[in-house]
Every structure is written in structure tokens, then in C-alpha cells.
Motif scaffolding. Structure first.
Motif, PDB file in Angstrom:
ATOM      1  N   UNK A   9      33.996  13.788  29.892  1.00  0.00           N
ATOM      2  CA  UNK A   9      34.756  14.983  30.271  1.00  0.00           C
ATOM      3  C   UNK A   9      35.271  14.850  31.711  1.00  0.00           C
ATOM      4  N   UNK A  10      34.449  14.257  32.575  1.00  0.00           N
ATOM      5  CA  UNK A  10      34.865  14.072  33.971  1.00  0.00           C
ATOM      6  C   UNK A  10      36.054  13.109  34.044  1.00  0.00           C
ATOM      7  N   UNK A  11      36.041  12.065  33.207  1.00  0.00           N
ATOM      8  CA  UNK A  11      37.162  11.122  33.191  1.00  0.00           C
ATOM      9  C   UNK A  11      38.458  11.839  32.858  1.00  0.00           C
ATOM     10  N   UNK A  12      38.423  12.678  31.833  1.00  0.00           N
ATOM     11  CA  UNK A  12      39.626  13.431  31.454  1.00  0.00           C
ATOM     12  C   UNK A  12      40.007  14.409  32.566  1.00  0.00           C
ATOM     13  N   UNK A  13      38.992  15.032  33.156  1.00  0.00           N
ATOM     14  CA  UNK A  13      39.254  15.966  34.258  1.00  0.00           C
ATOM     15  C   UNK A  13      39.886  15.260  35.447  1.00  0.00           C
ATOM     16  N   UNK A  14      39.491  14.014  35.683  1.00  0.00           N
ATOM     17  CA  UNK A  14      40.082  13.248  36.792  1.00  0.00           C
ATOM     18  C   UNK A  14      41.577  13.052  36.567  1.00  0.00           C
ATOM     19  N   UNK A  58      33.714  20.623  28.571  1.00  0.00           N
ATOM     20  CA  UNK A  58      32.355  20.586  28.009  1.00  0.00           C
ATOM     21  C   UNK A  58      31.987  21.945  27.417  1.00  0.00           C
ATOM     22  N   UNK A  59      32.359  23.025  28.156  1.00  0.00           N
ATOM     23  CA  UNK A  59      31.991  24.368  27.692  1.00  0.00           C
ATOM     24  C   UNK A  59      32.697  24.706  26.379  1.00  0.00           C
ATOM     25  N   UNK A  60      34.020  24.490  26.306  1.00  0.00           N
ATOM     26  CA  UNK A  60      34.725  24.909  25.086  1.00  0.00           C
ATOM     27  C   UNK A  60      34.334  24.054  23.882  1.00  0.00           C
ATOM     28  N   UNK A  61      33.770  22.890  24.116  1.00  0.00           N
ATOM     29  CA  UNK A  61      33.353  22.062  22.974  1.00  0.00           C
ATOM     30  C   UNK A  61      31.845  22.186  22.732  1.00  0.00           C
ATOM     31  N   UNK A  62      31.237  23.216  23.332  1.00  0.00           N
ATOM     32  CA  UNK A  62      29.823  23.517  23.045  1.00  0.00           C
ATOM     33  C   UNK A  62      28.867  22.438  23.524  1.00  0.00           C
ATOM     34  N   UNK A  63      29.224  21.692  24.581  1.00  0.00           N
ATOM     35  CA  UNK A  63      28.390  20.638  25.178  1.00  0.00           C
ATOM     36  C   UNK A  63      28.018  19.543  24.167  1.00  0.00           C
ATOM     37  N   UNK A  64      28.740  19.486  23.069  1.00  0.00           N
ATOM     38  CA  UNK A  64      28.319  18.556  22.016  1.00  0.00           C
ATOM     39  C   UNK A  64      29.357  17.461  21.782  1.00  0.00           C
ATOM     40  N   UNK A  65      30.590  17.719  22.131  1.00  0.00           N
ATOM     41  CA  UNK A  65      31.658  16.786  21.756  1.00  0.00           C
ATOM     42  C   UNK A  65      31.804  15.632  22.752  1.00  0.00           C
ATOM     43  N   UNK A  66      31.787  15.981  24.016  1.00  0.00           N
ATOM     44  CA  UNK A  66      31.980  14.960  25.056  1.00  0.00           C
ATOM     45  C   UNK A  66      30.732  14.792  25.887  1.00  0.00           C
TER      46      UNK A  66
END
Ligand SMILES: NC(=O)c1ccc[n+]([C@@H]2O[C@H](COP(=O)([O-])OP(=O)(O)OC[C@H]3O[C@@H](n4cnc5c(N)ncnc54)[C@H](O)[C@@H]3O)[C@@H](O)[C@H]2O)c1
Length: 511
Positions: free
Chosen positions: A422-427, A409-417
Motif C-alpha cells: 500500500x505504501x508503494x502505491x501511495x508513494x 489499507x483501510x478501504x480494503x479491510x487490512x486484508x488485500x494489501x
């Protein structure tokens, strides 16, 4: 307080939960006497339960338990009845509980075991079968309970009864209890839409904080309101600048210490309004009214409030428990599919942490937005917060999938995901790091089936790895501690991860 005989209260729960003692406390609050079914069985048969088991066998005890429990439920003679731990295993008993106020004293298996081991109770001899029975009974207790109370913190009987007596039919009350205090969580379809429920005891004028999507849809479910602050929808509003706007609007509208903030919206509104309530005049009460799946299964509970910094997510905030949480899954009907999907990722995360019946139902395709799934997720989180409100250890397991998720979320500026995406990918990264390849594949399939991304598109995986170093769980210059999973139901916090393994797990997402 005058005796309230209708509906009678029935206490259920596993052995060691303290049903008899709690029944006496509740009965005393009502100026009445409690009945304990196990004691009555002993009286009727003329010997202690241990001897019934030893001399006549478990089936004979179960027959007597079913017969006598049904008789007492039908007679409605006592205002407070404590059932035996296994009574809910009889389907006729479960049916007969309708029309009673069923209160489940929820006890974690490890604490129940410590309380009863070596007590000579017939079913407390072997840890493995004790735990199996506990896991089997849990969904039965949950299915019939109107009120769920943590057994270890079942102190304020009068407050629990007050909250329970006022709730609409077909809703559940989860009693949230943590170090800093207790509050009701009401969950049920129609709770707000049809019933416009407001919790007893939360008085004062209501200052509504909501967003521009939610306001036109649901402003009316909170009535009356003294003033309304409406923010721009989305994560970009979770900033100190927006908190500043809310503080000023509350002050201009004349909000005082006796009033209450109502956070009506998704996790962004909940986190921001909760943070403003935690800090406005050094802390005022607030009520969470979650309207997204993310918020109904996760963010509305636990009292973590805050805002993002450009550098990292949730970097400024406070622990501040709500005065109440009102959850109507009916409000999810207007939620766009993509937001529902984002919430599904939090459901999967919670189910992986809980294991047992919740994980089995989720992997079998349970409706994530049903009151049953929402309540089971809420209970999972509340149980963890009850034992570790301030993230000293256990609570960190709730961050499963979040270290990589937040970095993304941070590297995409809270705008992309979306947060849930983001949590799904993190899982998926966390399951790879846990060495659970098969489970990773199963979860990827579940996420994909719900329209969630399972691969990174156009995001530099190495930047994501670098951003994980700013995770709040990191202490000093040490490594970032990860939450990994041994198996569903067995999360482990504080795990060290080799940098090359992390790089591989994140790069795998970019394929
Ligand atoms: N405090 C915690 O413990 C915790 C836990 C998990 C997530 N969070 C935070 O929650 C945030 C994400 O929350 P979210 O996913 O709910 O996002 P959100 O609040 O941005 O809501 C998503 C979108 O849905 C819209 N919406 C809300 N309810 C609606 C409804 N019923 N019908 C139609 N539209 C509706 C909103 O206007 C918004 O556009 C993140 O900032 C995350 O960090 C906090």
C-alpha cells in the motif's frame, strides 16, 4: 572505571561535530587522555591549520594529515584519538582503522554549518561546498563506523561504551537518542542467529511476544524466556482485542515492572507488543527484535506503538521507546518474497526522504536486505526521530506515501494489501502530487522490478480518496496535510493538496 586500552577508540566526523570535546569526555570516562590529530599536525608543522591551508595549500595539509594519522593509528598509543574531519577520505587511513573501535559523531549539515560559519576554518567559507563535502563524506564515515552517535546528544559516554564494548564483531551500534531517552540499536548479520546477542544493562526476565510463523523459526534466538505469547500472524491481529489477549497472558505469567517484553516479529508484532508494553502496568520496558524487512528498516525504530480500529489504521497507540533494538538481517533469509517486496517499498520511501548516497545506492539496485541498506535506513529514521520524537513537524516526513497508503489499507479491510504494498502505491500518488513525473516513473519501475503492484486492481479509487480524510495528521475539519517531495532528500510535510489533484493522482493508479 579502569582504563580499557584495547581496542583504542577513534572518533571521526565532520567539522563542527565536537570530536575533540567528545574525545575528552570519553577519555575521562576511561581515566585516560585523548589525542587530537589536528592539534598534533599543527604542533609538528609549527603553525595553525588555517595558515597551512593559506601558505602551503590543501594538498600539503592532506599529505601531513594522512602521514600523521597513520602513524598515530599504528602506534596505538592513546586509548582515545580524535581524527580530523577529512582523514577518512584517505583509503589507507580507512584500512588502518580496522582493529579500532570507530565512533562516528554524526552531525546534520545545517547544525555543523551554524557551529563553524565565520570561524575562520579553511573549509567553512562557502555553504554550498560545505554541504557538498558533508554529503561526500557521509558514506565514508558510515562505511568505517562501528558506532554512530548523534553529535547533539552524545551525553552518556559510559552507557555508549558499555553497549559498544559488548557487541559482536562485524556489527554496528547506532545510538538512538530522542527527547524521552536513549537506547542502543545493534545491527549485524549473525547478531542473533550466531551470536545470540543481548544488550548489556537490559536485565529482568524476558516475556516474548511473537507470531505463529516466527515462533518456530526464531524462538531460540532469545534465550532464556520466562513466558511466550504467540499471536495469529498478520495485520488482523493489530487490534485492541489482541492487545487484551497479550495483557492478560502477561499478567497470568506474572510479568512485573522489572521484567522486559521482547517483540520478536514483523511490524505487527512490534506495534502490538510495544503498545502492550507501553500500557501494561502503565509502562514496562521492551526490546524490538524485528524479523521482516519492513520492521528492520522502519517500524522497529522511533517508539510509535499502537493498534488499528476498523475505521482507520494506527488510531489507538502510544509513544514508547524500546530499551534496545536488535537487528539481524540474516533472519530475513526465511522471509517470503512477497514480504521482502513489501519491505522494499519502505526502503524506497526512506531513500527518497534521505536522498544522497542512500537514494543513489537504491536506484542503482543495492540489495535492500543487506546490513548496509538496513543500517542506512535505520539511521535515516533515527536522525528524524532524534529531532522530532512526537511528530510536531519534521517526523511527519516519514509519512511520505502513507496518506494514500493507509487509506488504501483501510478501504480494503487490512486484508488485500500488505502495508508495504500500500505504501508503494501511495508513494506513486505522492510523487504525482509532487509534480515529479519522471521520478514517479523511475520509482514505479523499481517497485515493479521487485514484484510490487503499481496499479490498483478492483479497488474504488474514490473510496480511497474519501478515506484519506480520516488521516491522523488532519487537524479539526481542515484539509489533510500531505507529505510531498521537492526532490530526493527534500521532503516537505504539511502540504495542502487540491481535491481534484488528489482524485486524479489516485484514479491514475486505477488505470
Ligand atoms: N511503528 C511504526 O513506526 C511503523 C512503521 C512502519 C510500519 N508499521 C506497521 O508495521 C506493520 C507491517 O509490518 P510487516 O510488514 O512486518 O508485517 P507483519 O508483521 O504482518 O509480517 C509479515 C509476515 O511475515 C511473517 N514473518 C515475519 N518475520 C518472518 C521471517 N523472518 N521469516 C518468515 N516469515 C516471517 C509474519 O508472520 C507475517 O506473516 C503494519 O501494521 C504497519 O502499520 C509501523
Amino acid at each position: 572505571m579502569p582504563a580499557r586500552l584495547d581496542p583504542p577508540i577513534v572518533l571521526i566526523g565532520f567539522m563542527g561535530a565536537g570530536k575533540s570535546t567528545a574525545a575528552e569526555g570519553l577519555a575521562a570516562a576511561l581515566g585516560a587522555e585523548a589525542l587530537d590529530v589536528d592539534r598534533l599536525i599543527e604542533e609538528r608543522i609549527g603553525k595553525p591549520i588555517e595558515r597551512i591551508f593559506a601558505e602551503d595549500g590543501e594538498p600539503a595539509f592532506r599529505d601531513a594529515e594522512e602521514r600523521i594519522t597513520l602513524e598515530l593509528l599504528e602506534a596505538r598509543r592513546s586509548p582515545v584519538l580524535a581524527l580530523g574531519g577529512g582523514a577518512v577520505a584517505h583509503s589507507r587511513v580507512r584500512a588502518a582503522l580496522a582493529g579500532h573501535l570507530v565512533l562516528w559523531l554524526d552531525i546534520p549539515v545545517d547544525i555543523a554549518w551554524e557551529r563553524v560559519r565565520g570561524s575562520g576554518r579553511p573549509l567553512a567559507g562557502d555553504r554550498t561546498s560545505f554541504a557538498r563535502r558533508h554529503a561526500e563524506r557521509e558514506p565514508l564515515y558510515m562505511s568505517v563506523a562501528d558506532v554512530v552517535v548523534p553529535a547533539e546528544r552524545s551525553g552518556d559516554a559510559a552507557a555508549i561504551l558499555e553497549a559498544a564494548r559488548g557487541m559482536p564483531a562485524e556489527t554496528k551500534l547506532l545510538w538512538a537518542a530522542a527527547e524521552s531517552g536513549e537506547h542502543p540499536v545493534h545491527i549485524g548479520r549473525g547478531l542473533l542467529g550466531r551470536h545470540r546477542h543481548w544488550p548489556a544493562g537490559v536485565d529482568g526476565r524476558r516475556f516474548l511476544v511473537t507470531d505463529a510463523n516466527v515462533a518456530p523459526l526464531y524462538r531460540g534466538v532469545i534465550d532464556p524466556v520466562a513466558a511466550q505469547v504467540t499471536i495469529v500472524p498478520g495485520e488482523q491481529s493489530k487490534t485492541v482485542a489482541h492487545a487484551d489477549i497479550v495483557w492478560n497472558e502477561l499478567a497470568k505469567a506474572g510479568m512485573s515492572r522489572g521484567d522486559v517484553v521482547v517483540a520478536l516479529g514483523g511490524g505487527v508484532v512490534g506495534d502490538l507488543a510495544g503498545f502492550c508494553a507501553a500500557t501494561y502496568q502503565r509502562g514496562v520496558r521492551y526490546v524490538q527484535v524485528p524479523t521482516t524487512l519492513v520492521a528492520q528498516v522502519d517500524s522497529a525504530y522511533g517508539g510509535k506503538t499502537g493498534v488499528d480500529l476498523p475505521e482507520a489504521k494506527n488510531y489507538v497507540g502510544a509513544y514508547h521507546q524500546p530499551a534496545a533494538v536488535l537487528v539481524d538481517p540474516g533472519l530475513l533469509e526465511t522471509l517470503p518474497d512477497a514480504e521482502l517486496a513489501a519491505g522494499y517499498a519502505e526502503v524506497v520511501k526512506t531513500a527518497l526522504i534521505a536522498g544522497g548516497a542512500l537514494w543513489e545506492s537504491v536506484r542503482a539496485g543495492a540489495d535492500p536486505a543487506s546490513p548496509q541498506t538496513v543500517a542506512a535506513c535505520a539511521l535515516t529514521k533515527l536522525r528524524i526521530v532524534e529531532r522530532d520524537e512526537r511528530d510536531a513537524g519534521l517526523r511527519q516526513v516519514l509519512n511520505l506515501g502513507h496518506t494514500v497508503g493507509h487509506a488504501l489499507e483501510t478501504v480494503t479491510g487490512y486484508a488485500r494489501y500488505r502495508h508495504g504494498e500500500a505504501v508503494g502505491l501511495g508513494l506513486l500518488a505522492a510523487l504525482r502530487l509532487s509534480g515529479l513525473g519522471e521520478l514517479r516513473d523511475e520509482v514505479a519501475e523499481l517497485l515493479a522490478r521487485h514484484g510490487l503492484p503499481t496499479t490498483l486492481d478492483g479497488v474504488d479509487p474514490d473510496a480511497v480518496v474519501l478515506a484519506t480524510a480520516r488521516d491522523k495528521k488532519r487537524v479539526g475539519e481542515g484539509p489533510v496535510p500531505f507529505v510531498l517531495l521537492e526532490r530526493p532528500g527534500r521532503p516537505v510535510a504539511g502540504c495542502a493538496v487540491e481535491p481534484r489533484e488528489l482524485i486524479a493522482a489516485v484514479r491514475e493508479l486505477a488505470r
